[in-house]
Motif scaffolding. Structure first.
Motif, short mmCIF file in Angstrom:
data_model
loop_
_atom_site.label_atom_id
_atom_site.label_comp_id
_atom_site.label_asym_id
_atom_site.label_seq_id
_atom_site.Cartn_x
_atom_site.Cartn_y
_atom_site.Cartn_z
N LEU A 83 18.35 11.87 -16.25
CA LEU A 83 19.00 11.89 -14.95
C LEU A 83 19.88 10.66 -14.87
CD1 LEU A 83 19.41 12.65 -11.93
CD2 LEU A 83 17.32 11.33 -11.46
N LEU A 84 21.17 10.89 -14.64
CA LEU A 84 22.10 9.80 -14.36
C LEU A 84 22.33 9.79 -12.86
CD1 LEU A 84 24.79 10.43 -17.16
CD2 LEU A 84 22.93 8.75 -17.19
N SER A 85 22.11 8.65 -12.22
CA SER A 85 22.34 8.56 -10.79
C SER A 85 23.05 7.25 -10.50
CB SER A 85 21.02 8.65 -10.01
OG SER A 85 20.14 7.61 -10.38
N GLY A 86 23.78 7.23 -9.40
CA GLY A 86 24.51 6.03 -9.03
C GLY A 86 25.95 6.35 -8.70
N GLU A 87 26.79 5.33 -8.84
CA GLU A 87 28.19 5.48 -8.46
C GLU A 87 29.11 4.97 -9.57
OE1 GLU A 87 25.25 4.81 -5.54
OE2 GLU A 87 26.16 3.14 -6.64
N VAL A 88 30.21 5.66 -9.73
CA VAL A 88 31.26 5.26 -10.67
C VAL A 88 32.60 5.28 -9.93
CG1 VAL A 88 30.08 6.00 -12.78
CG2 VAL A 88 31.48 7.64 -11.53
N PRO A 89 33.59 4.48 -10.40
CA PRO A 89 34.84 4.36 -9.65
C PRO A 89 35.77 5.57 -9.71
CG PRO A 89 34.86 2.93 -11.57
CD PRO A 89 33.51 3.54 -11.50
N ASN A 90 35.61 6.43 -10.72
CA ASN A 90 36.51 7.59 -10.82
C ASN A 90 35.88 8.71 -11.65
OD1 ASN A 90 37.07 6.97 -13.67
ND2 ASN A 90 38.24 5.25 -12.85
N GLU A 91 36.53 9.86 -11.61
CA GLU A 91 36.05 11.07 -12.31
C GLU A 91 35.97 10.86 -13.82
OE1 GLU A 91 34.48 14.84 -12.21
OE2 GLU A 91 35.17 13.77 -10.44
N SER A 92 36.92 10.12 -14.36
CA SER A 92 36.91 9.90 -15.81
C SER A 92 35.67 9.11 -16.24
CB SER A 92 38.21 9.19 -16.18
OG SER A 92 38.04 8.12 -17.01
N LEU A 114 25.69 11.42 -10.78
CA LEU A 114 26.61 10.35 -10.43
C LEU A 114 27.61 10.83 -9.38
CD1 LEU A 114 27.36 8.95 -14.00
CD2 LEU A 114 26.01 7.83 -12.20
N THR A 115 28.05 9.92 -8.53
CA THR A 115 29.08 10.23 -7.56
C THR A 115 30.24 9.27 -7.74
OG1 THR A 115 28.08 8.80 -5.90
CG2 THR A 115 27.46 11.12 -5.83
N VAL A 116 31.44 9.73 -7.41
CA VAL A 116 32.62 8.87 -7.44
C VAL A 116 32.67 8.16 -6.09
CG1 VAL A 116 35.13 8.78 -7.62
CG2 VAL A 116 33.83 10.38 -9.06
N ALA A 117 32.34 6.88 -6.11
CA ALA A 117 32.26 6.10 -4.88
C ALA A 117 32.13 4.62 -5.26
CB ALA A 117 31.04 6.53 -4.06
N LEU A 144 -1.86 17.47 -2.33
CA LEU A 144 -1.59 18.87 -2.71
C LEU A 144 -1.48 19.03 -4.23
CD1 LEU A 144 1.01 19.78 0.05
CD2 LEU A 144 -1.41 20.42 -0.05
N PHE A 145 -1.24 17.93 -4.92
CA PHE A 145 -1.12 17.93 -6.38
C PHE A 145 -1.34 16.49 -6.83
CE2 PHE A 145 3.03 17.61 -4.40
CZ PHE A 145 3.54 16.44 -4.94
N PRO A 146 -1.61 16.26 -8.13
CA PRO A 146 -1.76 14.88 -8.59
C PRO A 146 -0.42 14.14 -8.40
CG PRO A 146 -2.58 16.43 -10.23
CD PRO A 146 -1.88 17.24 -9.18
N ALA A 147 -0.44 13.11 -7.59
CA ALA A 147 0.80 12.42 -7.19
C ALA A 147 1.58 11.86 -8.37
CB ALA A 147 0.47 11.31 -6.20
N ASN A 148 0.91 11.51 -9.45
CA ASN A 148 1.58 10.88 -10.58
C ASN A 148 2.31 11.85 -11.50
OD1 ASN A 148 -0.76 12.01 -11.43
ND2 ASN A 148 -1.35 10.33 -12.77
N ILE A 149 2.28 13.14 -11.22
CA ILE A 149 2.97 14.10 -12.10
C ILE A 149 4.43 14.28 -11.72
CG2 ILE A 149 0.86 15.34 -12.70
CD1 ILE A 149 1.91 17.60 -10.79
N VAL A 150 4.82 13.75 -10.56
CA VAL A 150 6.21 13.90 -10.11
C VAL A 150 6.85 12.52 -10.04
CG1 VAL A 150 7.74 14.68 -8.26
CG2 VAL A 150 5.66 15.97 -8.79
N LYS A 151 7.93 12.36 -10.78
CA LYS A 151 8.70 11.11 -10.75
C LYS A 151 9.74 11.24 -9.64
CE LYS A 151 10.79 7.83 -13.89
NZ LYS A 151 9.72 6.88 -13.91
N VAL A 152 9.86 10.22 -8.81
CA VAL A 152 10.77 10.22 -7.67
C VAL A 152 11.85 9.16 -7.90
CG1 VAL A 152 10.98 9.94 -5.18
CG2 VAL A 152 8.87 10.88 -6.14
N VAL A 153 13.10 9.59 -7.83
CA VAL A 153 14.25 8.68 -7.94
C VAL A 153 15.12 8.93 -6.71
CG1 VAL A 153 16.30 8.07 -9.29
CG2 VAL A 153 14.21 8.79 -10.46
N THR A 154 15.48 7.88 -6.00
CA THR A 154 16.33 8.03 -4.82
C THR A 154 17.61 7.25 -5.02
OG1 THR A 154 14.34 8.16 -3.45
CG2 THR A 154 16.43 7.82 -2.31
N GLU A 155 18.72 7.90 -4.73
CA GLU A 155 20.03 7.28 -4.83
C GLU A 155 20.89 7.79 -3.69
OE1 GLU A 155 22.37 4.55 -6.24
OE2 GLU A 155 20.78 5.11 -7.62
#
Length: 194
Positions: A83-92, A114-117, A144-155
């Motif tokens: 998973l790539l997440s974050g911001e880059v300055p342009n589409e290229s 990734l978002t252009v921002a 509801l499920f073992p909490a450690n089986i899901v990795k959470v990333v917020t951006e």
């Protein structure tokens, strides 16, 4: 009584003295034990767990060499899906980040979030960390499920969920994340097991 105090304190003193001599090794031992505990509770094999760590490090190094310094990119690998997440300055730069990631060995798939921002601020990143903590806390409290089986990333208030889960676990995780205050969107990057 003196004998008891002596037999209890002598080992403690010896351990304290020994720890001063091994101070450089202590973080490695504790870190290794923590990683071992995390691997034991994970649905990935220990080999894949280690490979994911290597993929993240190699990808970050590669991106830091070729990407614009105005970029802010996070790399998360789970079962060799990146998973790539974050911001880059342009589409290229957005496309280049994905191309560079594809060059890393053992990457099975890439989810480009990734978002252009402009790069997020420290305040934005702190808010994202807070949202991640709230989602993880709710995973634990809902049981509801073992909490450690899901990795959470917020951006940017977008929550990405990764892991090897059943359909029910995925549905429950998405519902918990979706209804957590501050979450603007939930993106599933799951692999499904039976």
């Amino acid at each position: 009584m003196t004998q008891t105090i002596f037999t209890r304190t002598l080992p403690a003193i010896a351990l304290l003295l020994l720890s001063t001599q091994l101070s450089g090794c202590f973080p490695a031992v504790v870190g290794g034990a923590a990683a071992g505990g995390a691997m034991a509770a994970d649905r990935r094999t220990s080999g894949i767990y280690v490979e994911d760590e290597n993929i993240e490090l190699k990808t970050l190094k590669r991106l830091s060499q070729y990407m614009d310094k105005a970029s802010h990119i996070n790399v998360t690998s789970y079962n060799r899906i990146v998973l790539l997440s974050g911001e880059v300055p342009n589409e290229s730069q957005l496309k280049q980040a994905e191309t560079l990631t594809r060059e890393i060995s053992n990457v099975r798939n890439i989810h480009n979030g990734l978002t252009v921002a402009p790069a997020s601020t420290l305040g934005d990143r702190s808010n994202d960390t807070y949202i991640t903590t709230k989602v993880k806390t709710r995973f634990v409290s809902e049981r509801l499920f073992p909490a450690n089986i899901v990795k959470v990333v917020t951006e940017g208030s977008v929550v990405y969920l990764m892991g090897i889960v059943t359909e029910k676990e995925a549905t429950d995780a998405v519902e918990i994340a979706r209804t957590t205050e501050g979450v603007s969107k939930v993106v599933k990057v799951f692999e499904y097991s039976k």
